[in-house]
Design a protein around this motif. Structure first.
Motif, PDB file in Angstrom:
ATOM      1  N   PHE A   1       2.734  -3.001   9.945  1.00  0.00           N
ATOM      2  CA  PHE A   1       4.004  -3.737   9.945  1.00  0.00           C
ATOM      3  C   PHE A   1       4.120  -4.640  11.170  1.00  0.00           C
ATOM      4  O   PHE A   1       4.673  -5.742  11.079  1.00  0.00           O
ATOM      5  CB  PHE A   1       5.184  -2.771   9.879  1.00  0.00           C
ATOM      6  N   ASN A   2       3.613  -4.177  12.300  1.00  0.00           N
ATOM      7  CA  ASN A   2       3.614  -5.033  13.491  1.00  0.00           C
ATOM      8  C   ASN A   2       2.761  -6.281  13.262  1.00  0.00           C
ATOM      9  O   ASN A   2       3.120  -7.385  13.687  1.00  0.00           O
ATOM     10  CB  ASN A   2       3.092  -4.260  14.703  1.00  0.00           C
ATOM     11  N   ALA A   3       1.632  -6.086  12.585  1.00  0.00           N
ATOM     12  CA  ALA A   3       0.756  -7.226  12.287  1.00  0.00           C
ATOM     13  C   ALA A   3       1.425  -8.190  11.314  1.00  0.00           C
ATOM     14  O   ALA A   3       1.284  -9.415  11.435  1.00  0.00           O
ATOM     15  CB  ALA A   3      -0.567  -6.723  11.712  1.00  0.00           C
ATOM     16  N   LEU A   4       2.180  -7.638  10.348  1.00  0.00           N
ATOM     17  CA  LEU A   4       2.845  -8.483   9.354  1.00  0.00           C
ATOM     18  C   LEU A   4       3.973  -9.314   9.949  1.00  0.00           C
ATOM     19  O   LEU A   4       4.431 -10.272   9.326  1.00  0.00           O
ATOM     20  CB  LEU A   4       3.392  -7.619   8.208  1.00  0.00           C
ATOM     21  N   MET A   5       4.409  -8.953  11.150  1.00  0.00           N
ATOM     22  CA  MET A   5       5.415  -9.778  11.817  1.00  0.00           C
ATOM     23  C   MET A   5       4.878 -11.191  12.071  1.00  0.00           C
ATOM     24  O   MET A   5       5.640 -12.148  12.142  1.00  0.00           O
ATOM     25  CB  MET A   5       5.826  -9.144  13.153  1.00  0.00           C
ATOM     26  N   GLY A   6       3.575 -11.300  12.199  1.00  0.00           N
ATOM     27  CA  GLY A   6       2.951 -12.597  12.417  1.00  0.00           C
ATOM     28  C   GLY A   6       2.280 -13.156  11.177  1.00  0.00           C
ATOM     29  O   GLY A   6       1.400 -14.020  11.285  1.00  0.00           O
ATOM     30  N   LEU A   7       2.695 -12.677   9.999  1.00  0.00           N
ATOM     31  CA  LEU A   7       2.109 -13.160   8.749  1.00  0.00           C
ATOM     32  C   LEU A   7       2.290 -14.676   8.626  1.00  0.00           C
ATOM     33  O   LEU A   7       3.409 -15.175   8.691  1.00  0.00           O
ATOM     34  CB  LEU A   7       2.790 -12.471   7.558  1.00  0.00           C
ATOM     35  N   PRO A   8       1.188 -15.421   8.459  1.00  0.00           N
ATOM     36  CA  PRO A   8       1.317 -16.880   8.321  1.00  0.00           C
ATOM     37  C   PRO A   8       2.159 -17.240   7.108  1.00  0.00           C
ATOM     38  O   PRO A   8       1.924 -16.715   6.007  1.00  0.00           O
ATOM     39  CB  PRO A   8      -0.136 -17.340   8.135  1.00  0.00           C
ATOM     40  N   PRO A   9       3.162 -18.104   7.274  1.00  0.00           N
ATOM     41  CA  PRO A   9       4.037 -18.459   6.150  1.00  0.00           C
ATOM     42  C   PRO A   9       3.299 -18.989   4.930  1.00  0.00           C
ATOM     43  O   PRO A   9       3.672 -18.674   3.797  1.00  0.00           O
ATOM     44  CB  PRO A   9       4.946 -19.537   6.749  1.00  0.00           C
ATOM     45  N   VAL A  10       2.235 -19.765   5.150  1.00  0.00           N
ATOM     46  CA  VAL A  10       1.516 -20.314   3.997  1.00  0.00           C
ATOM     47  C   VAL A  10       0.829 -19.213   3.201  1.00  0.00           C
ATOM     48  O   VAL A  10       0.692 -19.307   1.976  1.00  0.00           O
ATOM     49  CB  VAL A  10       0.488 -21.377   4.439  1.00  0.00           C
ATOM     50  N   VAL A  11       0.398 -18.159   3.888  1.00  0.00           N
ATOM     51  CA  VAL A  11      -0.209 -17.022   3.190  1.00  0.00           C
ATOM     52  C   VAL A  11       0.846 -16.296   2.362  1.00  0.00           C
ATOM     53  O   VAL A  11       0.607 -15.930   1.202  1.00  0.00           O
ATOM     54  CB  VAL A  11      -0.873 -16.050   4.191  1.00  0.00           C
ATOM     55  N   ALA A  12       2.015 -16.081   2.950  1.00  0.00           N
ATOM     56  CA  ALA A  12       3.111 -15.450   2.217  1.00  0.00           C
ATOM     57  C   ALA A  12       3.487 -16.292   0.999  1.00  0.00           C
ATOM     58  O   ALA A  12       3.696 -15.770  -0.099  1.00  0.00           O
ATOM     59  CB  ALA A  12       4.327 -15.271   3.125  1.00  0.00           C
ATOM     60  N   GLY A  13       3.558 -17.608   1.200  1.00  0.00           N
ATOM     61  CA  GLY A  13       3.880 -18.501   0.098  1.00  0.00           C
ATOM     62  C   GLY A  13       2.834 -18.455  -0.999  1.00  0.00           C
ATOM     63  O   GLY A  13       3.165 -18.448  -2.195  1.00  0.00           O
ATOM     64  N   LEU A  14       1.570 -18.394  -0.617  1.00  0.00           N
ATOM     65  CA  LEU A  14       0.488 -18.326  -1.595  1.00  0.00           C
ATOM     66  C   LEU A  14       0.557 -17.036  -2.404  1.00  0.00           C
ATOM     67  O   LEU A  14       0.385 -17.049  -3.633  1.00  0.00           O
ATOM     68  CB  LEU A  14      -0.862 -18.430  -0.882  1.00  0.00           C
ATOM     69  N   LEU A  15       0.818 -15.915  -1.720  1.00  0.00           N
ATOM     70  CA  LEU A  15       0.922 -14.630  -2.415  1.00  0.00           C
ATOM     71  C   LEU A  15       2.062 -14.640  -3.432  1.00  0.00           C
ATOM     72  O   LEU A  15       1.892 -14.193  -4.578  1.00  0.00           O
ATOM     73  CB  LEU A  15       1.129 -13.506  -1.399  1.00  0.00           C
ATOM     74  N   VAL A  16       3.223 -15.157  -3.004  1.00  0.00           N
ATOM     75  CA  VAL A  16       4.372 -15.216  -3.910  1.00  0.00           C
ATOM     76  C   VAL A  16       4.080 -16.170  -5.069  1.00  0.00           C
ATOM     77  O   VAL A  16       4.421 -15.899  -6.223  1.00  0.00           O
ATOM     78  CB  VAL A  16       5.638 -15.652  -3.156  1.00  0.00           C
ATOM     79  N   TYR A  17       3.409 -17.281  -4.767  1.00  0.00           N
ATOM     80  CA  TYR A  17       3.048 -18.245  -5.811  1.00  0.00           C
ATOM     81  C   TYR A  17       2.158 -17.596  -6.870  1.00  0.00           C
ATOM     82  O   TYR A  17       2.387 -17.771  -8.073  1.00  0.00           O
ATOM     83  CB  TYR A  17       2.337 -19.444  -5.191  1.00  0.00           C
ATOM     84  N   LEU A  18       1.153 -16.848  -6.424  1.00  0.00           N
ATOM     85  CA  LEU A  18       0.235 -16.196  -7.358  1.00  0.00           C
ATOM     86  C   LEU A  18       0.951 -15.166  -8.221  1.00  0.00           C
ATOM     87  O   LEU A  18       0.635 -15.012  -9.406  1.00  0.00           O
ATOM     88  CB  LEU A  18      -0.906 -15.518  -6.587  1.00  0.00           C
ATOM     89  N   VAL A  19       1.918 -14.475  -7.642  1.00  0.00           N
ATOM     90  CA  VAL A  19       2.659 -13.454  -8.395  1.00  0.00           C
ATOM     91  C   VAL A  19       3.615 -14.089  -9.402  1.00  0.00           C
ATOM     92  O   VAL A  19       3.775 -13.594 -10.523  1.00  0.00           O
ATOM     93  CB  VAL A  19       3.442 -12.536  -7.430  1.00  0.00           C
ATOM     94  N   LEU A  20       4.229 -15.221  -9.022  1.00  0.00           N
ATOM     95  CA  LEU A  20       5.254 -15.835  -9.865  1.00  0.00           C
ATOM     96  C   LEU A  20       4.738 -16.947 -10.777  1.00  0.00           C
ATOM     97  O   LEU A  20       5.475 -17.416 -11.644  1.00  0.00           O
ATOM     98  CB  LEU A  20       6.368 -16.421  -8.977  1.00  0.00           C
ATOM     99  N   SER A  21       3.484 -17.358 -10.586  1.00  0.00           N
ATOM    100  CA  SER A  21       2.939 -18.415 -11.445  1.00  0.00           C
ATOM    101  C   SER A  21       2.796 -17.907 -12.872  1.00  0.00           C
ATOM    102  O   SER A  21       2.867 -16.715 -13.137  1.00  0.00           O
ATOM    103  CB  SER A  21       1.578 -18.876 -10.916  1.00  0.00           C
ATOM    104  N   ARG A  22       2.581 -18.809 -13.790  1.00  0.00           N
ATOM    105  CA  ARG A  22       2.525 -18.436 -15.209  1.00  0.00           C
ATOM    106  C   ARG A  22       1.456 -17.400 -15.508  1.00  0.00           C
ATOM    107  O   ARG A  22       1.608 -16.557 -16.393  1.00  0.00           O
ATOM    108  CB  ARG A  22       2.276 -19.681 -16.069  1.00  0.00           C
ATOM    109  N   SER A  23       0.359 -17.468 -14.766  1.00  0.00           N
ATOM    110  CA  SER A  23      -0.722 -16.506 -14.983  1.00  0.00           C
ATOM    111  C   SER A  23      -0.535 -15.237 -14.149  1.00  0.00           C
ATOM    112  O   SER A  23      -1.329 -14.307 -14.253  1.00  0.00           O
ATOM    113  CB  SER A  23      -2.072 -17.148 -14.634  1.00  0.00           C
ATOM    114  N   GLY A  24       0.503 -15.195 -13.340  1.00  0.00           N
ATOM    115  CA  GLY A  24       0.747 -14.043 -12.486  1.00  0.00           C
ATOM    116  C   GLY A  24       1.501 -12.939 -13.197  1.00  0.00           C
ATOM    117  O   GLY A  24       2.035 -13.144 -14.295  1.00  0.00           O
ATOM    118  N   PRO A  25       1.594 -11.762 -12.574  1.00  0.00           N
ATOM    119  CA  PRO A  25       2.259 -10.617 -13.212  1.00  0.00           C
ATOM    120  C   PRO A  25       3.748 -10.829 -13.475  1.00  0.00           C
ATOM    121  O   PRO A  25       4.305 -10.221 -14.392  1.00  0.00           O
ATOM    122  CB  PRO A  25       2.033  -9.474 -12.209  1.00  0.00           C
TER     123      PRO A  25
END
Length: 233
Positions: free
Chosen positions: A65-89
């Motif tokens: 969790f301490n490491a996730l405090m510095g999670l790069p925003p573009v990585v977070a955005g990419l993860l959410v994009y993959l989950v919410l895209s049409r081919s995502g879960p």
């Protein structure tokens, strides 16, 4: 100062209540505050529980969790994009490129910050009051509400850190929101776009509003902390 000066024009947009500027500011605040509320609902109790719980692998979870405090925003955005895209879960929900998707992305960024800072505050309070609480027959789990309440003024810092992270974020919400005019365009994404277009007046106007909001919140937190110190002192 010339009327064509970008700074003068920016002040003019703010003072005249420009509709475009106002719409962007309101959307930004709505998305940020919604994400912050969700993050606090999750992060405050979860951080307190992690502070007091003892189980195998706890240290690794704290480090994660301490490491996730510095999670790069573009990585977070990419993860959410993959989950919410049409081919995502969760693609069937159809919320990609909407304010809801931006709230999800910002929540992913804020929650580790609120959780980790809460854990540290509660751990410190537990070390200070453990003997007293145990003498009253209070277990670790039952002490969570008490410690959260006792540390409420210190936890304002955690909330403000989350707000600052969300309000200044560009990459994640640009990926999942699409920066659609009148729909998903926030202060930060609009500042980046308008600067690249050369419309410095709107970019400066939004920057001034964003800075004013941040300074106002931090000032209010500072005053609240001082008043709390006087009340307890």
């Amino acid at each position: 100062m010339s009327p064509d000066n970008p700074f003068v024009m920016a002040l003019g947009l703010i003072l005249s209540g420009d509709a475009v500027l106002g719409e962007i500011v309101l959307l930004s605040l709505a998305v940020t505050l919604a994400a912050l509320l969700i993050s606090c609902i999750i992060g405050l109790p979860a951080g307190a529980a992690l502070a007091l719980a003892r189980f195998p692998g706890r240290s690794l979870l704290v480090v994660a969790f301490n490491a996730l405090m510095g999670l790069p925003p573009v990585v977070a955005g990419l993860l959410v994009y993959l989950v919410l895209s049409r081919s995502g879960p969760l693609g069937a929900l159809g919320i990609l490129f909407t304010p809801t998707a931006m709230i999800v992305a910002q929540t992913l960024l804020i929650t580790p910050i609120v959780l980790s800072l809460t854990r540290q505050v509660v751990e410190d309070l537990w070390r200070e009051y453990e003997e007293q609480l145990r003498s009253l027959g209070t277990s670790r789990s039952r002490a969570i509400p008490t410690l959260l309440w006792d540390g409420r003024f210190s936890l304002i810092t955690a909330v403000l850190a989350g707000f600052g992270r969300a309000s200044a974020e560009v990459g994640a919400i640009l990926i999942v929101g699409g920066n659609i005019a009148g729909y998903t365009r926030t202060m930060t994404t609009a500042i980046a776009l308008e600067t690249s277009k050369g419309d410095l007046a709107l970019a400066l106007g939004l920057g001034i509003v964003l800075l004013a909001i941040t300074l106002s919140l931090n000032g209010a937190a500072f005053v609240t902390g001082r008043l709390a110190q006087k009340a307890t002192g």
